[in-house]
Write an enzyme that holds these catalytic residues in place. Sequence first.
Site: not given
Ligand code: AHG
Ligand code: MN
Ligand code: MN
Length: 337
Positions: A66, A72, A95-96, A117, A119-120, A281
């Site tokens: 993966d 991440d 966050e992790e 965070d 990796l967002d 975030e």
């Molecule tokens: P992460 O990758 O750190 O878990 O965060 C994802 C978050 C953010 O970045 C993004 O805007 C949102 O999740 C998207 O969510 P949806 O797919 O529900 O729109």
């Molecule tokens: Mn995020």
């Molecule tokens: Mn993240």
Amino acid sequence: MSTADRLVTLERHIIEGERNHPGATGEFSSLLHGLSLAAKLIWREVTKAGLVNILGKTDRMNISGDVVKKLDVFADETIYRAMDHLGHLCVMASEENEDLLHIPSHYPNGKYVLLYDPLDGSSNIDANATIGTIFSVYRRVSQEGPGTMADILQSGNQQVAAGYVLFGSSMMFVYTTGHGVHGFTLDPSVGEFLLSHENIRIPPKGTIYSVNEGNTNRWSAGMQRYVRWLKEEDAATGRPYSSRYIGSMVADVHRTMLYGGIYCYPGDTKNPRGKLRLMYENNPLAYVIEEAGGACSTGETRMLDLVPKSLHERYPMFIGSVEDVRIATEFVTGKRT
Ligand code: AHG
Ligand code: MN
Ligand code: MN
């Protein structure tokens, strides 16, 4: 002299900023330098993301399985390792990780606290769309020794620095220490971040909205009315607005800061408090956007005034141009129908 005439590296910018603070010890420069090093190490892996399957088959890379999860975890560990030994931090939280991240006992504890965070927007990696790293720095409130939960659970208005790194068509480092928002672009040929966006200011109103509209039927009536209003025809208020949604909030908020408009992640029937995490975030980006002249609200309260109760709590988020955030909050609180 314009930005183009002056070669300002991230390091120079931080050092020159510190000179304006009598008594500054240089710790801050070192801290931000650690973060920029972590960013470059993460970028090196991110740029290889699409090659993993090709290289993996020939066993030239010891990566399998993966990829998204790997990156991440890689980003999470890289930031911790780049920051754990500097002597500036007393505790971290990511966050992790469910719990606090303590500084190894053989390294000194310092006066700052780091939240991140790693990796967002990680679901975007396979599509080669922009992702990012978000960070937030506080001064510790406990006196000495290892940091505690009280050091972490501070209101966003106590942040002393925050920012993010964008892994996009180029890599950018954007930060604030409470004196405006400044953006740097990596010059890969020399490995340095160079000042490319000095003192970013968000327009007071925009014409772009950014939200996951697939959730429309789960939204409150006020939220549904707001987005319907954005789509109505009215030249005087720039409507209909354009819709843009990358699905990496850090990239969506970055665009919003440069062009104006609004990014929303409201609560809904499935996730009443939305999806985004306050400490990793919402708060860092709220600090950045306010420093750029914008606003960030839960829909009811200024984000930065919230008092966090736990490490991973979530809050709805409306962030962007002052005027757009004001209108959105009027709709979601029912003041406007
Ligand atoms: P992460 O990758 O750190 O878990 O965060 C994802 C978050 C953010 O970045 C993004 O805007 C949102 O999740 C998207 O969510 P949806 O797919 O529900 O729109
Ligand atoms: Mn995020
Ligand atoms: Mn993240």
